[in-house]
Design an enzyme around this catalytic site. Structure first.
Site, short mmCIF file in Angstrom:
data_model
loop_
_atom_site.label_atom_id
_atom_site.label_comp_id
_atom_site.label_asym_id
_atom_site.label_seq_id
_atom_site.Cartn_x
_atom_site.Cartn_y
_atom_site.Cartn_z
CG HIS A 15 -1.86 1.11 1.31
ND1 HIS A 15 -3.20 0.97 1.62
CD2 HIS A 15 -1.80 2.43 1.07
CE1 HIS A 15 -3.89 2.20 1.68
NE2 HIS A 15 -2.91 2.97 1.34
CG HIS A 17 -1.00 7.07 -1.43
ND1 HIS A 17 -2.10 7.07 -1.96
CD2 HIS A 17 -0.97 6.31 -0.09
CE1 HIS A 17 -2.77 6.34 -1.13
NE2 HIS A 17 -2.22 5.95 0.03
NE ARG A 19 0.63 11.82 -2.77
CZ ARG A 19 -0.49 11.40 -1.87
NH1 ARG A 19 -1.30 10.93 -2.34
NH2 ARG A 19 -0.26 11.64 -0.57
CG ASN A 43 -5.22 8.47 -2.89
OD1 ASN A 43 -4.18 7.85 -3.60
ND2 ASN A 43 -5.32 8.99 -2.02
CE LYS A 99 -7.39 2.33 0.02
NZ LYS A 99 -6.33 3.17 0.03
CG HIS A 171 -4.63 2.67 6.20
ND1 HIS A 171 -5.87 2.73 6.45
CD2 HIS A 171 -4.57 3.21 4.80
CE1 HIS A 171 -6.63 3.50 5.72
NE2 HIS A 171 -5.91 3.52 4.83
CG ASP A 249 -1.28 4.91 3.99
OD1 ASP A 249 -1.44 5.33 2.56
OD2 ASP A 249 -2.27 5.67 4.80
CB ALA A 265 -4.47 13.32 6.00
O1 DOR Z 1 -3.09 10.04 5.36
C1 DOR Z 1 -3.45 9.29 4.34
N1 DOR Z 1 -3.19 9.82 3.31
N2 DOR Z 1 -4.36 8.57 4.55
C2 DOR Z 1 -5.05 8.14 3.26
O2 DOR Z 1 -5.87 7.11 3.12
C3 DOR Z 1 -4.58 8.52 2.15
C4 DOR Z 1 -3.36 9.25 2.11
C5 DOR Z 1 -2.82 10.24 0.80
O3 DOR Z 1 -3.34 9.68 -0.17
O4 DOR Z 1 -2.48 11.20 1.01
ZN ZN Z 2 -3.40 5.17 1.62
ZN ZN Z 3 -6.26 5.08 3.17
#
Ligand code: DOR
Ligand code: ZN
Ligand code: ZN
Length: 346
Positions: A15, A17, A19, A43, A99, A171, A249, A265
């Site tokens: 898991h 990201h 970007r 995402n 997801k 997570h 994450d 976040a």
């Molecule tokens: O803190 C987070 N950031 N939690 C998530 O589920 C997504 C992630 C993000 O893509 O920044």
């Molecule tokens: Zn995530």
């Molecule tokens: Zn998440």
């Protein structure tokens, strides 16, 4: 005296990201360097919805990998209500899971939906039939410290209605969530280093620290302790230790979007996770379980065979850099970790 050492084979980050654009070009090589494989979350903005989106994302990720790193990226698509079997059949060869984002609960989740929306069960039923796992950001409406707990009844409903659907609780952050792993054979989970090692004090216990802020938010010391014990298999929940996988994450945001009045976040941590978790596993005599948590369990749960990669960790101090690239402040920037990666054989 010889240096204390752990040798991991084919570590996997299930898991993360990466970007888009310049950020992706920076992040993918960092995952590729130390992991044999990693799963990129969908995402993005706009999110990864269609087959074309997946293929375009795949091209961007693959172009960013240095060949010598011998790295397998894995992909996901963004959950939508009413996904047809035709659509799912078309995307299945390119993804490991789909997801689910609860609308408005995390970064770029405004494209998500409510678990109660019409068409959600239809999608899950089709995914079950086509054997596509559901990766779930499990947070429901309500007080932020209770959101994961409140999503528990949704997990129960889905796991009962679709017993052949593999559900990955992403997570996990709340000790009560661990019970779902005991109760349902088709429920699995990823665990981040942050939820296994820190509690809410890291964000709010001193000066406000936006670089320890992510969703789900850190919780009580008892939650952290229960999650750490579960991944190490040293408490009453040893029966679920094979159901837990590393998912960092790792979620980079530019520093100006972290250190502002409405900080995003998510924090970048992919490059420090293996060093950070080496300490508790080694000190508890659970090195074999560390290997399962960082590789073996994910291979089994997702049925994947990543490329070979050996990562050697030693108890030699390493300092986390202040910045990764120009704009990203990593988790624990400037801190000294007890362990380092001293060798990688790809
Ligand atoms: O803190 C987070 N950031 N939690 C998530 O589920 C997504 C992630 C993000 O893509 O920044
Ligand atoms: Zn995530
Ligand atoms: Zn998440």
């Amino acid at each position: 005296m010889s240096v204390e050492k752990i040798t991991l084979e084919d570590p996997l980050d299930m898991h993360c990201h990466w970007r888009q654009g310049a950020m992706l070009n920076k992040m993918v090589p960092l995952s590729a360097k130390i992991f044999a494989g990693a799963m990129g979350m969908p995402n993005t903005n706009p999110p990864i919805f269609s087959l074309e989106d997946i293929l375009e994302y795949k091209r961007a990720v693959e172009a960013a990998i240095h060949f010598e790193d011998n790295f397998q990226p894995y992909y996901t698509a963004y959950f939508q209500p009413n996904m047809s079997k035709e659509y799912l059949k078309a995307i299945k060869p390119h993804i490991l899971s789909i997801k689910f984002y609860p609308k408005g609960k995390t970064h770029n989740s405004e494209y998500g939906c409510s678990p109660h929306d019409p068409g959600v069960l239809e999608s899950l039923s089709n995914m079950e039939e086509l054997e596509i796992p559901a990766s779930v950001h499990g947070e429901a409406d309500g007080f932020c410290m209770r959101r994961e707990y409140l999503f528990g009844s949704i997990y129960e409903q889905w796991a009962t209605m679709f017993p052949k659907l593999k559900i990955i609780m992403e997570h996990i952050s709340d000790r009560r969530t661990l019970q779902l792993l005991v109760k349902f054979p088709n429920i699995f989970a990823t665990v981040t280093p942050q939820h296994a090692l820190f509690n809410l004090d890291a964000v709010l216990g001193g000066k406000l620290n936006p670089h320890m802020f992510w969703m789900p938010i850190l919780k009580e010391p008892e939650d952290q302790e229960a999650i750490l014990n579960a991944i190490m298999g040293i408490n009453g929940l040893a029966c679920v230790k094979h159901k837990l996988m590393l998912g960092t994450d790792s979620a980079p945001h530019p520093v100006d979007q972290k250190e502002c009045a409405c900080g995003c976040a998510g924090v970048f941590n992919a490059s420090i996770t293996l060093q950070l978790l080496a300490k508790p596993f080694f000190d508890s005599g659970k090195v074999e379980q560390y290997k399962m948590f960082t590789s073996g369990n994910a291979k089994e749960i997702y049925g994947i065979t990543p490329p070979k990669k050996t990562v050697v960790l030693e108890r030699v101090p390493s300092v986390v850099p202040d910045r990764v690239g120009v704009t990203v402040v990593p988790m624990l920037a400037g801190h000294t970790l007890e362990w380092s990666i001293t060798e990688i054989r790809a």
